[in-house]
Design a protein around this motif. Structure first.
Motif, short mmCIF file in Angstrom:
data_model
loop_
_atom_site.label_atom_id
_atom_site.label_comp_id
_atom_site.label_asym_id
_atom_site.label_seq_id
_atom_site.Cartn_x
_atom_site.Cartn_y
_atom_site.Cartn_z
N LEU A 87 41.87 62.85 72.01
CA LEU A 87 42.97 62.26 71.27
C LEU A 87 42.72 62.33 69.77
O LEU A 87 43.63 62.54 68.98
CB LEU A 87 43.16 60.80 71.71
N LYS A 88 41.46 62.16 69.35
CA LYS A 88 41.12 62.28 67.94
C LYS A 88 41.41 63.69 67.44
O LYS A 88 41.89 63.88 66.32
CB LYS A 88 39.65 61.93 67.72
N GLY A 89 41.11 64.69 68.29
CA GLY A 89 41.41 66.06 67.91
C GLY A 89 42.90 66.29 67.75
O GLY A 89 43.34 67.00 66.83
N ALA A 90 43.69 65.69 68.63
CA ALA A 90 45.14 65.83 68.53
C ALA A 90 45.66 65.18 67.24
O ALA A 90 46.56 65.72 66.58
CB ALA A 90 45.82 65.19 69.74
N VAL A 91 45.10 64.03 66.87
CA VAL A 91 45.49 63.36 65.63
C VAL A 91 45.14 64.24 64.43
O VAL A 91 45.93 64.39 63.49
CB VAL A 91 44.79 61.99 65.51
N THR A 92 43.95 64.85 64.46
CA THR A 92 43.54 65.73 63.37
C THR A 92 44.51 66.87 63.18
O THR A 92 44.94 67.19 62.06
CB THR A 92 42.13 66.29 63.64
N LEU A 93 44.90 67.50 64.29
CA LEU A 93 45.81 68.64 64.21
C LEU A 93 47.19 68.20 63.75
O LEU A 93 47.90 68.95 63.06
CB LEU A 93 45.89 69.33 65.57
N THR A 94 47.60 67.01 64.13
CA THR A 94 48.88 66.49 63.67
C THR A 94 48.87 66.29 62.15
O THR A 94 49.85 66.59 61.45
CB THR A 94 49.21 65.16 64.37
N LEU B 219 46.97 67.95 60.07
CA LEU B 219 46.99 69.31 59.51
C LEU B 219 48.41 69.86 59.48
O LEU B 219 48.84 70.48 58.50
CB LEU B 219 46.09 70.23 60.33
N LEU B 220 49.15 69.63 60.56
CA LEU B 220 50.53 70.12 60.64
C LEU B 220 51.40 69.44 59.59
O LEU B 220 52.20 70.10 58.91
CB LEU B 220 51.10 69.86 62.04
N ILE C 167 51.16 75.00 47.62
CA ILE C 167 50.51 75.91 48.56
C ILE C 167 48.99 75.89 48.37
O ILE C 167 48.22 75.84 49.33
CB ILE C 167 51.06 77.35 48.38
N ILE C 168 48.56 75.92 47.10
CA ILE C 168 47.12 75.88 46.82
C ILE C 168 46.53 74.54 47.22
O ILE C 168 45.41 74.46 47.73
CB ILE C 168 46.87 76.18 45.33
N CYS C 169 47.30 73.47 47.01
CA CYS C 169 46.83 72.13 47.41
C CYS C 169 46.60 72.06 48.91
O CYS C 169 45.69 71.35 49.37
CB CYS C 169 47.84 71.07 46.98
N ASN C 170 47.39 72.78 49.70
CA ASN C 170 47.18 72.80 51.14
C ASN C 170 45.80 73.34 51.49
O ASN C 170 45.11 72.80 52.36
CB ASN C 170 48.26 73.65 51.82
N SER C 171 45.39 74.39 50.79
CA SER C 171 44.07 74.97 51.06
C SER C 171 42.94 74.09 50.53
O SER C 171 41.79 74.24 50.94
CB SER C 171 43.97 76.37 50.44
N VAL C 172 43.27 73.16 49.62
CA VAL C 172 42.28 72.20 49.13
C VAL C 172 42.14 71.03 50.10
O VAL C 172 41.04 70.52 50.35
CB VAL C 172 42.66 71.68 47.73
N ILE C 173 43.26 70.60 50.69
CA ILE C 173 43.27 69.41 51.55
C ILE C 173 42.71 69.69 52.94
O ILE C 173 42.00 68.84 53.51
CB ILE C 173 44.71 68.86 51.66
N ASP C 174 42.98 70.86 53.50
CA ASP C 174 42.54 71.16 54.86
C ASP C 174 41.04 70.93 55.09
O ASP C 174 40.66 70.27 56.06
CB ASP C 174 42.91 72.60 55.23
#
Length: 314
Positions: A234-241, A243-244, A284-291
């Motif tokens: 469930l933690k993995g699902a939250v992480t991916l959410t 990210l999405l 767009i660049i901020c996305n690559s910083v946050i991930d």
């Protein structure tokens, strides 16, 4: 105006006559339609931060054998996709700064070629990032709903084939886009792919959150699976959410920009929206910083390995 411009091909619509564009610009001449003046130094700093962060993620996954699994290989590929944005941004910004200060003089033909290469890198990043987010979502789905068969379904060979296919498709797609960027069909395909992947991931996540607890409880009672496994999934699902959500916020304005190019290239409102293109690039660049921050915050194993990498304790 800068000589170089990332995604130069999409900065302004091409499917409107020059007269119509002038009229639209005149009709949208209010203060808020002037866009934002974002300094090149900000692009440079964000690009450097993103590059370092994603390099650390890749190094951590390669270093820790416990992270040598299909899921983390897919995350590693996603980090590489983010690095493509960082590298293209850094190259573009450095050349702009050098040219603005007269340190570097380049012929116009070479500048156009560099623009195409930068556009291709960013386009490849768009397609590969979306694809790997979808692949990771499917991988997590299999982990939760087919836990006992996961290792037979998601084998290392299939993972390698999947990664190679995504990178090949991304390269072909970016090449086609650069070659036929003036064709609205190409833009519609890119927009359609974005919407398809969002819907796919949204459906998977809704299903995961709606049924994961019940399904994993059934597995636990029949096979005596530990409760920790359920919470981990469930933690993995939250992480991916997360990210999405971050991806949608950061890339959404850019794809809305594409939609407006196709639907209303001369409308005053659309013209105002086009003037904020540099802001969309910052997002767009901020996305690559946050991930990478999300990876480190949500995964204890990865967080520990990242700390070891930073401290050079190989």
């Amino acid at each position: 105006m800068s000589t170089l411009a990332p995604l130069r091909l999409l900065r302004e619509p091409w499917n409107a006559s020059e007269g119509n564009q002038s009229n639209a610009t005149a009709g949208a001449g209010s203060a808020w339609c002037q866009g934002l003046d974002i300094p090149n130094e900000l692009f440079l700093v964000l690009g450097l931060v993103s590059l370092v962060e994603n390099l650390l993620v890749v190094a951590a996954i390669l270093k820790n054998r416990n992270l040598h699994s299909p899921t983390y290989y897919f995350i590693c590929c996603l980090a590489v996709s983010d690095m493509l944005v960082s590298v293209s941004n850094l190259v573009e910004t450095l050349f702009m700064l050098l040219m603005e200060h007269g340190v570097l003089v380049i012929r116009a033909s070479i500048v156009r070629h560099m623009d195409n290469v930068i556009d291709m890198l960013i386009c490849s990043s768009v397609v590969s990032s979306l694809s790997f987010l979808g692949v990771i979502a499917v991988d997590r789905y299999i982990t939760i709903f087919y836990a006992l068969r996961y290792h037979s379904i998601m084998t290392l060979q299939r993972a390698v084939v999947t990664m190679a296919s995504v990178w090949l498709a991304s390269t072909v797609a970016s090449t086609v886009f650069i070659t036929y960027y003036r064709n609205n069909t190409i833009l519609l395909c890119l927009i359609g792919f974005f919407l398809f992947m969002l819907v796919l991931m949204l459906v998977l996540y809704i299903h995961m959150f709606a049924l994961a607890r019940h399904h994993l409880h059934s597995i636990s009672s029949q096979q005596k699976q530990p409760t920790v496994y359920r919470s981990s999934s469930l933690k993995g699902a939250v992480t991916l959410t997360i990210l999405l959500g971050v991806f949608f916020i950061c890339w959404g304005p850019f794809f809305f920009h594409l939609i407006l190019i196709v639907t209303c290239p001369t409308n005053p409102f659309c013209t105002c929206f086009f003037s904020y293109f540099n802001l969309f690039l910052i997002l767009i660049i901020c996305n690559s910083v946050i991930d990478p921050l999300i990876y480190a915050f949500r995964s204890q194993e990865l967080r520990r390995t990242l700390r070891e990498v930073v401290l050079c304790s190989w």
